[in-house]
Each structure stands twice: as C-alpha cells, then as structure tokens.
Design an enzyme around this catalytic site. Sequence first.
Site, PDB file in Angstrom:
ATOM      1  N   ASP A  45       7.958 -24.808  -1.721  1.00  0.00           N
ATOM      2  CA  ASP A  45       7.838 -26.069  -0.641  1.00  0.00           C
ATOM      3  C   ASP A  45       7.551 -27.275  -1.197  1.00  0.00           C
ATOM      4  OD1 ASP A  45       6.318 -23.967   1.969  1.00  0.00           O
ATOM      5  OD2 ASP A  45       8.550 -24.122   1.026  1.00  0.00           O
TER       6      ASP A  45
ATOM      7  N   ARG B 266       8.446 -31.644  12.276  1.00  0.00           N
ATOM      8  CA  ARG B 266       7.958 -30.300  12.559  1.00  0.00           C
ATOM      9  C   ARG B 266       6.969 -29.906  11.886  1.00  0.00           C
ATOM     10  NH1 ARG B 266      12.425 -25.885  11.434  1.00  0.00           N
ATOM     11  NH2 ARG B 266      10.880 -24.501  11.993  1.00  0.00           N
TER      12      ARG B 266
ATOM     13  N   ARG C  37      17.486 -15.641   5.071  1.00  0.00           N
ATOM     14  CA  ARG C  37      15.951 -15.299   5.234  1.00  0.00           C
ATOM     15  C   ARG C  37      15.884 -14.013   5.720  1.00  0.00           C
ATOM     16  NH1 ARG C  37      13.433 -20.585   6.038  1.00  0.00           N
ATOM     17  NH2 ARG C  37      11.419 -19.318   5.561  1.00  0.00           N
ATOM     18  N   PRO C  38      15.985 -13.204   4.762  1.00  0.00           N
ATOM     19  CA  PRO C  38      15.991 -11.709   5.268  1.00  0.00           C
ATOM     20  C   PRO C  38      14.461 -11.236   5.806  1.00  0.00           C
ATOM     21  CG  PRO C  38      16.023 -11.797   2.878  1.00  0.00           C
ATOM     22  CD  PRO C  38      16.025 -13.054   3.545  1.00  0.00           C
ATOM     23  N   ILE C  39      14.605 -10.014   6.628  1.00  0.00           N
ATOM     24  CA  ILE C  39      13.229  -9.411   6.714  1.00  0.00           C
ATOM     25  C   ILE C  39      13.212  -8.016   6.612  1.00  0.00           C
ATOM     26  CG2 ILE C  39      12.972 -11.285   8.739  1.00  0.00           C
ATOM     27  CD1 ILE C  39      13.665  -9.392  10.770  1.00  0.00           C
TER      28      ILE C  39
ATOM     29  N   GLN D 153      11.732  -6.552   4.039  1.00  0.00           N
ATOM     30  CA  GLN D 153      10.263  -6.199   3.803  1.00  0.00           C
ATOM     31  C   GLN D 153       9.528  -5.770   5.085  1.00  0.00           C
ATOM     32  OE1 GLN D 153       9.479  -5.253   0.695  1.00  0.00           O
ATOM     33  NE2 GLN D 153      11.817  -5.301   0.483  1.00  0.00           N
TER      34      GLN D 153
ATOM     35  N   LYS E  50      -0.172 -26.151   8.342  1.00  0.00           N
ATOM     36  CA  LYS E  50       0.948 -25.798   9.581  1.00  0.00           C
ATOM     37  C   LYS E  50       1.212 -24.179   9.310  1.00  0.00           C
ATOM     38  CE  LYS E  50       5.528 -26.100   8.727  1.00  0.00           C
ATOM     39  NZ  LYS E  50       6.300 -24.964   8.726  1.00  0.00           N
ATOM     40  N   ASN E  51       1.359 -23.783   7.893  1.00  0.00           N
ATOM     41  CA  ASN E  51       1.773 -22.464   7.675  1.00  0.00           C
ATOM     42  C   ASN E  51       0.470 -21.465   7.568  1.00  0.00           C
ATOM     43  OD1 ASN E  51       4.423 -23.263   7.511  1.00  0.00           O
ATOM     44  ND2 ASN E  51       4.519 -23.341   5.264  1.00  0.00           N
TER      45      ASN E  51
ATOM     46  N   ARG F  31      10.868 -19.928  11.829  1.00  0.00           N
ATOM     47  CA  ARG F  31      10.509 -18.602  11.069  1.00  0.00           C
ATOM     48  C   ARG F  31       9.086 -18.049  11.388  1.00  0.00           C
ATOM     49  NH1 ARG F  31      12.959 -14.977   7.727  1.00  0.00           N
ATOM     50  NH2 ARG F  31      11.794 -14.201   6.262  1.00  0.00           N
TER      51      ARG F  31
ATOM     52  N   CYS G 115      13.968 -22.738   8.323  1.00  0.00           N
ATOM     53  CA  CYS G 115      14.569 -23.764   7.685  1.00  0.00           C
ATOM     54  C   CYS G 115      16.028 -23.230   7.146  1.00  0.00           C
ATOM     55  CB  CYS G 115      14.074 -24.338   6.659  1.00  0.00           C
ATOM     56  SG  CYS G 115      12.730 -25.508   7.234  1.00  0.00           S
TER      57      CYS G 115
ATOM     58  N   ILE H 146      12.516 -18.625  -5.748  1.00  0.00           N
ATOM     59  CA  ILE H 146      12.353 -18.107  -4.500  1.00  0.00           C
ATOM     60  C   ILE H 146      13.318 -18.352  -3.440  1.00  0.00           C
ATOM     61  CG2 ILE H 146      10.510 -18.219  -2.528  1.00  0.00           C
ATOM     62  CD1 ILE H 146       9.060 -17.599  -4.940  1.00  0.00           C
TER      63      ILE H 146
HETATM   64  C1  EPZ Z   1       6.976 -18.828   4.054  1.00  0.00           C
HETATM   65  O1  EPZ Z   1       8.164 -18.515   4.608  1.00  0.00           O
HETATM   66  C2  EPZ Z   1       6.919 -20.204   4.374  1.00  0.00           C
HETATM   67  N1  EPZ Z   1       6.953 -20.417   6.181  1.00  0.00           N
HETATM   68  C3  EPZ Z   1       7.994 -21.142   3.636  1.00  0.00           C
HETATM   69  O2  EPZ Z   1       7.607 -22.437   3.918  1.00  0.00           O
HETATM   70  C4  EPZ Z   1       7.630 -20.829   2.051  1.00  0.00           C
HETATM   71  O3  EPZ Z   1       8.647 -21.371   1.549  1.00  0.00           O
HETATM   72  C5  EPZ Z   1       7.533 -19.346   1.965  1.00  0.00           C
HETATM   73  O4  EPZ Z   1       6.710 -18.555   2.655  1.00  0.00           O
HETATM   74  C6  EPZ Z   1       7.353 -19.212   0.476  1.00  0.00           C
HETATM   75  O5  EPZ Z   1       6.106 -19.676   0.309  1.00  0.00           O
HETATM   76  C7  EPZ Z   1       6.127 -20.239   6.832  1.00  0.00           C
HETATM   77  O6  EPZ Z   1       5.025 -19.896   6.479  1.00  0.00           O
HETATM   78  C8  EPZ Z   1       6.447 -20.468   8.362  1.00  0.00           C
HETATM   79  P1  EPZ Z   1       8.637 -15.249   2.085  1.00  0.00           P
HETATM   80  P2  EPZ Z   1       8.636 -16.856   4.216  1.00  0.00           P
HETATM   81  O7  EPZ Z   1       8.699 -13.859   3.074  1.00  0.00           O
HETATM   82  O8  EPZ Z   1       7.309 -15.986   4.709  1.00  0.00           O
HETATM   83  C9  EPZ Z   1      12.506 -13.134   0.214  1.00  0.00           C
HETATM   84  C10 EPZ Z   1       8.152 -24.615   4.784  1.00  0.00           C
HETATM   85  O9  EPZ Z   1       8.978 -25.499   4.376  1.00  0.00           O
HETATM   86  N2  EPZ Z   1      12.211 -12.134   1.327  1.00  0.00           N
HETATM   87  O10 EPZ Z   1       7.462 -15.383   1.250  1.00  0.00           O
HETATM   88  O11 EPZ Z   1       9.637 -16.613   5.091  1.00  0.00           O
HETATM   89  C11 EPZ Z   1      12.696 -14.384   0.621  1.00  0.00           C
HETATM   90  O12 EPZ Z   1      14.156 -14.488   0.804  1.00  0.00           O
HETATM   91  C12 EPZ Z   1       8.604 -23.288   4.614  1.00  0.00           C
HETATM   92  O13 EPZ Z   1       7.074 -24.655   5.202  1.00  0.00           O
HETATM   93  C13 EPZ Z   1      12.966 -10.866   1.405  1.00  0.00           C
HETATM   94  O14 EPZ Z   1      13.935 -10.854   0.336  1.00  0.00           O
HETATM   95  O15 EPZ Z   1       8.822 -16.438   2.839  1.00  0.00           O
HETATM   96  C14 EPZ Z   1      12.180 -15.234  -0.440  1.00  0.00           C
HETATM   97  O16 EPZ Z   1      13.369 -15.362  -1.434  1.00  0.00           O
HETATM   98  C15 EPZ Z   1       9.916 -22.956   4.050  1.00  0.00           C
HETATM   99  N3  EPZ Z   1      12.831 -10.174   2.172  1.00  0.00           N
HETATM  100  C16 EPZ Z   1      11.048 -14.698  -0.881  1.00  0.00           C
HETATM  101  O17 EPZ Z   1      11.383 -13.437  -0.502  1.00  0.00           O
HETATM  102  C17 EPZ Z   1      11.880 -10.272   3.257  1.00  0.00           C
HETATM  103  O18 EPZ Z   1      11.895  -9.454   4.003  1.00  0.00           O
HETATM  104  C18 EPZ Z   1       9.609 -15.194  -0.430  1.00  0.00           C
HETATM  105  O19 EPZ Z   1       9.765 -15.244   1.177  1.00  0.00           O
HETATM  106  C19 EPZ Z   1      11.187 -11.559   3.116  1.00  0.00           C
HETATM  107  C20 EPZ Z   1      11.145 -12.490   2.350  1.00  0.00           C
END
Ligand code: EPZ
Length: 417
Positions: A305, A396, A122-124, A126, A22-23, A93, A117, A327
């Site tokens: 995950d 989902r 869930r900051p963005i 970066q 899915k991801n 997301r 979720c 994480i």
């Molecule tokens: C992806 O989320 C996955 N979602 C998540 O899977 C997965 O848990 C995650 O990657 C980590 O592997 C999808 O692919 C749709 P990140 P993503 O940006 O991209 C922090 C599931 O269950 N961060 O790698 O949102 C963040 O808070 C879902 O399938 C910032 O601080 O995760 C986290 O602590 C849940 N600022 C870490 O980085 C940012 O701008 C990793 O987040 C972005 C992220």
Amino acid sequence: MERLIIEGGHRLYGEVNISGMKNSALPIIYACLLVKDECIIHNIPRVSDIYNSLEILRGLGADADFIERNTVRINTKNATATIKNQELVSKMRASSYLMGALFARFNEVCINMPGGCNFGVRPIEQHLKGFCCLGATCIEKDGKIEIKADKKLKSQKITLDKISVGATINMVLASIFIEGTTIIENCAIEPHVDDLICFLNKCGGKIIRKNRTILVNGANKLYGTDYTVFPDMIEALTYACFVGASNGEVLLNKVNVTHLRYSLDFFKSMGMHIKEYESKVHIKKSTVLNGVNVVTAPYPLFPTDLHPQLSALLCFTCDGGSVKDEIFPTRFAYVNELRKMGANITTIDNMAVIKPSYLFGARTDATDLRAGAALVTASLGAQGNSEISNVNYIIRGYECLVEKLTSIGGKIKLVNN
Ligand code: EPZ
C-alpha cells in the site's frame, strides 16, 4: 466532478495528526455484529469506506453512527442476516468481512462479490477454503456468495495457502463462537489483524496470536466495550512521501512507531532525517534524496500500500530506483498518470523502474486509492499546478487530506465543477 488542484513547489512544514487506521477500523466495525450490545469505538477516520460500512450495518437493522468527531456507537442486537444495501457491498473489499461476521452470528450469509481497488483480480478462494474447512458449504452464483452451515460446527485447523489479511480476518471472525480451539496457520500479521484481535478480546474473546498462527478459543458470548483503533500506518508513511517530495519537515503525531519502523528505514537509506519519539515521528527531507530498490511483502516488510507513493517519490531522487510488487503484481495503473507529469518511469513485469525526473503540473486521474496518493505526492513536488480527478478514490482512505496538507503549507483545494 470533484477534482484536487495542487500548486507544486511549496515546502511542507509543521505538525499533522495521523488518523485511525481505515483498514483496521473496517473489520472492527463489522466485528460488532458478533456483539449484541453497545460498542463505542474511538479514532475512527471519517472516510467514505467507513460511512458505507456503517450504512451496511444499518441496512442489517443495527444502530451504527458517529456520535463524536471520530467516535462511533454501534449496537447490533437487532441485526438480521439480510443485507439491504448489497450495492454498497460491491463497492468495497472490506465488506468481505460480512462473510465471517454474519456466518459466525447466523450460520449463514449471502452477499455480493466484494469490490475493492481495481488493480487486478482480488480472489477470495482462501476465504472460501477456510469456511469449507470449518464445515460450511460455499456456493458462488450470479455474482453472489452463499455460505451456510447446517450443523453445529467443531473447531478445526485451517492452514491458509497464502498470507492474506482478508482471509485471516474472516477466519478469526467466523470461528469466534465455535466450541474448542480453532487453529489458523499461515496468517497475516499486519497491525490491523492485531487491532481486531485486541478488540475482540476486549469484548470477551480469547484469541492468541503466536507469530503466524492464531488460536481462537470459542466464546459463548461477547460483551460491548469501549475501544480505540490503532493509528493508520499507511497514512503516516504516505505523509513521509509527501515530505520527501516537497523538501519538507513535518512532525507526525499520534503514530505507532513500531508499525512504521521497517519502512522508515528505507526513508533513512534515502537520506531523509527521521527522529522517533514515543507516539510521534519527525521527518525531514535532506538536501539530496538517494534512490532505493524495494520489493513489497507481507508485514512487517515493505507494504504494497506504499508502492505507488514511493514510485512517485523516487522521481525526486538523484539516482532513481525501483519498486517490485510481489503482492499485487498489476498495481501499476498510476504509472501512465505519472508519465503525464513527466516521470521517467517504466515497468518490467511486476516492477516499476524510476529514473530521476523533472515533474511538471498536469491533469491526471486517480485510478485507485494509493495511486491517487502517488499523484498527490508527485503534484506536491512538481513545478506548476496539477489537477487530480476521481478524487473519490483518494478521500475513501485519507481523512481530511486537504485540511491536513493546507495546515502544513500545502497549496491544495478541492473543487467541484
Ligand atoms: C488488504 O486487502 C487491504 N485492504 C489492502 O489495502 C492491502 O493492500 C492488502 O490487505 C495487503 O496488505 C483492506 O484491508 C480493506 P490480501 P486484502 O488478502 O485483504 C492474494 C488499500 O490500499 N489472495 O492480504 O484483499 C491477493 O490477490 C488496500 O488500503 C489470494 O490469492 O489483501 C494478494 O496477492 C488495497 N486469494 C495477496 O493474497 C485470496 O483468497 C494478499 O491479499 C485472498 C488473497
């Protein structure tokens, strides 16, 4: 309201085909916005996040739908930059990938803050840092994000402050047509990032990953292709937890063993018998399960995950264990739900500590996708019947969960009343 009813105590035995990931299917679907041509993509799981993403593409004016069981046809040649169904964007997301894809194609995008979720912020930042580094202006207002570039962009070097799957993917998408070579450092290397890179390169992209640095050589144009998505590593590892909780013995077909290897080593240390074949893995629960202590980290280490599912499995071990989530440090809503089933589980900061527990069937609520998978794990091994509500969270991300578990002896049904 849909609920899962699971009768615990039945051994899982047989074979299961693992679905497409899915991801990685999600970013690949959004990446089709960069290809004004027909793309045929195979091994797409039929789960709600995929349906919603295809609907978002159609709302942009693209043709996007399933043409076979797990194959979609997408042609975005008529797509515009105006998102019609913003309410869907807020549900997932993955819709954040619209930022990179629409920016690359139209040099501008305006979308609702993406959902995801609900296990904490869930900051963005970066993502937005990367867009600004490319020369865009980013404005967050009234729950929307507007990203625009008023001039021709030049290739840059982007260094992400955190390893982020989403930010890595968005920077690859955003820079695909920028002349020269955009360098992205401190990237995530999850298989779903490589899956996207493989897809874009098959469309004519020239993207190279050197460990945690990705070089994106600007393409003039991308061309339609036929592509098959990688197998879902988290689904496969979740079924390993199902097997462990149910004294089972199951052959998982259509997996990529390389993606699973590090996590499978933990299952081996717990005493589970794991046999790897080319695209299969045979998993058998041994007589006694040993506990394990795990800390989640970016790939290739233990995935966040799988954190909730492992916590549920540790209830069935002879000595318990712990899961520390580095994480998502607040991903513990599942703990109270497991307690309803008799789990002896406590949390200390961002760590769950699990003692051997006698689990009994109970009514629980899925609080997010992987929390729901943890409740299924616990219910399979509990004594008596369990009911899990908020099933929408679970379906989902897990294709044909009821059918797959039933086919290997699970007593599970979906009821709607
Ligand atoms: C992806 O989320 C996955 N979602 C998540 O899977 C997965 O848990 C995650 O990657 C980590 O592997 C999808 O692919 C749709 P990140 P993503 O940006 O991209 C922090 C599931 O269950 N961060 O790698 O949102 C963040 O808070 C879902 O399938 C910032 O601080 O995760 C986290 O602590 C849940 N600022 C870490 O980085 C940012 O701008 C990793 O987040 C972005 C992220």
